[in-house]
Design an enzyme around this catalytic site. Structure first.
Site, PDB file in Angstrom:
ATOM      1  N   LYS A 242       0.840  -1.200   0.000  1.00  0.00           N
ATOM      2  CA  LYS A 242       0.000   0.000   0.000  1.00  0.00           C
ATOM      3  C   LYS A 242       0.875   1.250   0.000  1.00  0.00           C
ATOM      4  O   LYS A 242       1.929   1.257   0.623  1.00  0.00           O
ATOM      5  CB  LYS A 242      -0.861   0.037   1.275  1.00  0.00           C
ATOM      6  CG  LYS A 242      -2.034  -0.909   1.304  1.00  0.00           C
ATOM      7  CD  LYS A 242      -2.789  -0.747   2.621  1.00  0.00           C
ATOM      8  CE  LYS A 242      -3.931  -1.753   2.742  1.00  0.00           C
ATOM      9  NZ  LYS A 242      -4.995  -1.562   1.759  1.00  0.00           N
ATOM     10  N   ARG A 316     -10.357 -11.327   2.549  1.00  0.00           N
ATOM     11  CA  ARG A 316     -11.285 -12.364   2.071  1.00  0.00           C
ATOM     12  C   ARG A 316     -10.626 -13.741   2.108  1.00  0.00           C
ATOM     13  O   ARG A 316     -11.308 -14.755   2.190  1.00  0.00           O
ATOM     14  CB  ARG A 316     -11.799 -11.981   0.679  1.00  0.00           C
ATOM     15  CG  ARG A 316     -10.777 -12.038  -0.403  1.00  0.00           C
ATOM     16  CD  ARG A 316     -11.217 -11.279  -1.652  1.00  0.00           C
ATOM     17  NE  ARG A 316     -11.165  -9.818  -1.484  1.00  0.00           N
ATOM     18  CZ  ARG A 316     -11.535  -8.946  -2.426  1.00  0.00           C
ATOM     19  NH1 ARG A 316     -12.005  -9.374  -3.583  1.00  0.00           N
ATOM     20  NH2 ARG A 316     -11.463  -7.652  -2.201  1.00  0.00           N
TER      21      ARG A 316
HETATM   22  N1  BES Z   1      -8.138  -3.590   4.576  1.00  0.00           N
HETATM   23  C1  BES Z   1      -8.291  -3.251   3.205  1.00  0.00           C
HETATM   24  C2  BES Z   1      -9.590  -2.518   2.901  1.00  0.00           C
HETATM   25  C3  BES Z   1      -9.787  -1.191   3.540  1.00  0.00           C
HETATM   26  C4  BES Z   1      -9.093  -0.088   3.085  1.00  0.00           C
HETATM   27  C5  BES Z   1     -10.731  -1.032   4.540  1.00  0.00           C
HETATM   28  C6  BES Z   1      -9.320   1.141   3.657  1.00  0.00           C
HETATM   29  C7  BES Z   1     -10.959   0.175   5.093  1.00  0.00           C
HETATM   30  C8  BES Z   1     -10.243   1.272   4.664  1.00  0.00           C
HETATM   31  C9  BES Z   1      -8.279  -4.504   2.355  1.00  0.00           C
HETATM   32  O1  BES Z   1      -7.467  -5.530   2.799  1.00  0.00           O
HETATM   33  C10 BES Z   1      -7.819  -4.098   1.006  1.00  0.00           C
HETATM   34  O2  BES Z   1      -6.691  -3.665   0.910  1.00  0.00           O
HETATM   35  N2  BES Z   1      -8.663  -4.230   0.004  1.00  0.00           N
HETATM   36  C11 BES Z   1      -8.345  -3.855  -1.324  1.00  0.00           C
HETATM   37  C12 BES Z   1      -8.873  -4.927  -2.242  1.00  0.00           C
HETATM   38  C13 BES Z   1      -8.360  -4.839  -3.663  1.00  0.00           C
HETATM   39  C14 BES Z   1      -6.879  -5.095  -3.709  1.00  0.00           C
HETATM   40  C15 BES Z   1      -9.103  -5.851  -4.506  1.00  0.00           C
HETATM   41  C16 BES Z   1      -9.035  -2.525  -1.616  1.00  0.00           C
HETATM   42  O3  BES Z   1     -10.151  -2.289  -1.135  1.00  0.00           O
HETATM   43  O4  BES Z   1      -8.420  -1.707  -2.306  1.00  0.00           O
HETATM   44 MN    MN Z   2      -5.485  -5.394   2.137  1.00  0.00          MN
END
Ligand code: BES
Ligand code: MN
Ligand code: ZN
Length: 463
Positions: A242, A316
Site C-alpha cells: 500500500k 477475504r
Molecule cells: N483492509 C483493506 C480494505 C480497507 C481499506 C478497509 C481502507 C478500510 C479502509 C483490504 O485488505 C484491502 O486492501 N482491500 C483492497 C482490495 C483490492 C486489492 C481488490 C481494496 O479495497 O483496495
Molecule cells: Mn489489504
C-alpha cells in the site's frame, strides 16, 4: 468506558445528584412557564436555543450548579444522552424525565458510549460526570453491551506494535476466560496441519505467526450462532504494498474481529440463549521472503482453488478458511464482519456499514434494528452475474476483481463461495473507526454495528 477506565460513569440511583430535565424542542415554552425563576432567566441570558441535543446548565442563587436541561430529538435517541454527557460539567446527575421521553436503558447506553476514552498512551484529564440510575435488568444489559463495545474500541485503538496476532488472540482468550468459554487457538504451521492454507499463506511473511482463535460458549442445545471477524492486525498490502497514506490507518484492519469479539462479549455477559462460536483468523499481512505472491495459487480449506490477483485482498482469504470451518457445522446463523474493501467506503462513506445477505428477512431484521437504535446499515446486493469478475485465470476463483467495478460486491461474492450449508449468513463490510466524532462515538476505533446486531439477536433468540 474503557478497559483503562479511571472511574465508573454510573452512580447508585440514590446518590446525591442534580437533575437534568428532558424535553422535546416543542415543549420548551411549557417548560419555561412551569420552571420560571433563575433557571429560565439564566437560559435566556445565555442565549439557549431549544434544538435537539442542546444542553443548558444553570446556577442557584449562590452560584452553585443547580440543574440542567436536555432537548431531545423527536423521536428521542440514546445519542441525545451522549451529547448530554459531552456537555455537562463534573458532578453526579440524574434524569428528570416526567414525559418518559428516553427509556432508562437507552439513556444508560448513550451515557456509557459517550464516557469511553482511549487513554493507554496519553492521559486526557476531563471532568468526572456520573449518572445516578437504577440498575434494572434492561439498564444492566445496556451497560454490559457498552462495556463489550469499549473492549472492541480498545482493540482497534491499540496500535499494531502492541496488538499483533498473539495479543489479539490473548484478548479473546481473556474475555472467554471471564465468561467461562472454551478457547482453542491454532498457531503457525499447525494451520497447515489443520487445513487452513489461506490463513497460513496470508500470515506467513510476518515474524509474528498467524493463528485461528476458536471460542465456544453456551448451552449446546440452544440455537447455534457463529461469528467470524477479520483479524488482520496490520495490513501493509503485502508485496502489492500500500502507499503510505493508505497504510497509515491499517492498524484498524482487525476491526471486524474487534466488532465480533465485542458482540460475543455482549452475548456472553447478558446470557443470550444461544450456543455461541467466535472465529477470528488473526494475522499480519507483512512483507518478507516468506510472503505469498501475486499469481500464487492455493487450495483453500473448502477445496476451492484460489488465485492471488492481489496480495492486498488478504481479508477475504483469511475469512474464506474461517467461514468454511464455520459452515461445516451448519449453524443456525453466521455473521461476519470485516474492514474488507475501500470500495464499500466509496459506496456508502465512513458512517454506513454495508450489509450483504442472501436472506431478505435477515436483512430486514438487521436493518430494522439499525433504524430502531439510530445505528443504521445499508444493504448491497450479492449480484451473482458479477461472479465473472472474480474468475481465476488458472484457478477456480481470483481474490481480486480484474476490473475496478463493484469491489465491495465482488468481495462479498468471494466470501459467499465459502458458505454453502448454512441457510442464514450475513456479511458486514465495515470501516472500523469513527472518522469524525459524533455524540457517543468518539473519533478512533469503533466496534461497528454491534448494537443493531445484538438487538437483532435478542429479538430472535432472547435471554
Ligand atoms: N483492509 C483493506 C480494505 C480497507 C481499506 C478497509 C481502507 C478500510 C479502509 C483490504 O485488505 C484491502 O486492501 N482491500 C483492497 C482490495 C483490492 C486489492 C481488490 C481494496 O479495497 O483496495
Ligand atoms: Mn489489504
Ligand atoms: Zn485488509
Amino acid at each position: 468506558m474503557t478497559s483503562d477506565a479511571m472511574h465508573d460513569p454510573f452512580a447508585p440511583a440514590d446518590a446525591p445528584s442534580l437533575p437534568v430535565r428532558l424535553i422535546r424542542a416543542d415543549q420548551f415554552e411549557r417548560f419555561r412557564d412551569e420552571a420560571g425563576g433563575p433557571a429560565v432567566r439564566w437560559l435566556e441570558a445565555t442565549g439557549f436555543k431549544p434544538e435537539p441535543q442542546a444542553v443548558g446548565v444553570w446556577p442557584d442563587a449562590d452560584g452553585n450548579l443547580a440543574g440542567a436541561l436536555l432537548v431531545v430529538a423527536d423521536p428521542p435517541l440514546a445519542w441525545d444522552v451522549s451529547a448530554l454527557f459531552d456537555r455537562l460539567p463534573a458532578g453526579t446527575w440524574r434524569l428528570d424525565d416526567p414525559d418518559r421521553l428516553v427509556p432508562p436503558a437507552e439513556a444508560a447506553y448513550g451515557w456509557a458510549m459517550a464516557a469511553y476514552r482511549f487513554e493507554r498512551y496519553k492521559a486526557r484529564p476531563r471532568p468526572e460526570r456520573r449518572l445516578a440510575i437504577e440498575r434494572t435488568a434492561d439498564v444492566e444489559r445496556m451497560i454490559r453491551l457498552a462495556s463489550a463495545i469499549a473492549l472492541g474500541r480498545d482493540l482497534v485503538n491499540i496500535p499494531a506494535n502492541d496488538l499483533g496476532p498473539e495479543e489479539l488472540a490473548a484478548a479473546i482468550a481473556g474475555l472467554g476466560e471471564e465468561q467461562g468459554a472454551r478457547v482453542e487457538t491454532i498457531v503457525g504451521d499447525a494451520l497447515l496441519e489443520h487445513n487452513f492454507p489461506l490463513i497460513h499463506a496470508v500470515g506467513a511473511a510476518s515474524d509474528r505467526p498467524p493463528r485461528l482463535v476458536d471460542l465456544r460458549w453456551g448451552d449446546p442445545a440452544a440455537p447455534m450462532v457463529t461469528l467470524v471477524g477479520k483479524g488482520v492486525c496490520f495490513d501493509t498490502g503485502g508485496l502489492d504494498l500500500k502507499p503510505a497514506a493508505a497504510m497509515r490507518t491499517m492498524k484498524k484492519d482487525m476491526g471486524g474481529a474487534a466488532a465480533m469479539t465485542a458482540l460475543a462479549g455482549a452475548i456472553m455477559a447478558t446470557g443470550l440463549n444461544v450456543r455461541l462460536r467466535l472465529l477470528v483468523p488473526a494475522v499480519e499481512n507483512a512483507v518478507s521472503g516468506r510472503a505469498f505472491r501475486p499469481g500464487d495459487v492455493f487450495r483453500s480449506r473448502k477445496g476451492i482453488t484460489v488465485e492471488i490477483g492481489n496480495t492486498d485482498a488478504e481479508g477475504r482469504l483469511v475469512l474464506a478458511d474461517a467461514l468454511a470451518l464455520a459452515d461445516e457445522e451448519n449453524p443456525e446463523l453466521i455473521l461476519d464482519a470485516a474492514t474488507l474493501t475501500g470500495a464499500a467506503r466509496v459506496a456508502l462513506g465512513p458512517e454506513l456499514p454495508v450489509l450483504f445477505t442472501p436472506d431478505d428477512t435477515l436483512a430486514r431484521d438487521i436493518q430494522d434494528a439499525g433504524e430502531r437504535t439510530a445505528d443504521p446499515l445499508w444493504r448491497l446486493p450479492l449480484h451473482q452475474p458479477y461472479r465473472k469478475l472474480i474468475e481465476g485465470k488458472i484457478a477456480e476463483i481470483d481474490n481480486s476483481g480484474a476490473k475496478p467495478f463493484a469491489g465491495a460486491i465482488t468481495a462479498a461474492l468471494f466470501l459467499q463461495s465459502f458458505v454453502g450449508e448454512t441457510r442464514l449468513w450475513a456479511h458486514l463490510d465495515i470501516f472500523g473507526i469513527n472518522d469524525t466524532p459524533r455524540p457517543g462515538r468518539p473519533q478512533g476505533g469503533e466496534a461497528t454495528a454491534v448494537r443493531p446486531l445484538f438487538e437483532m439477536l435478542w429479538r430472535r433468540f432472547g435471554g
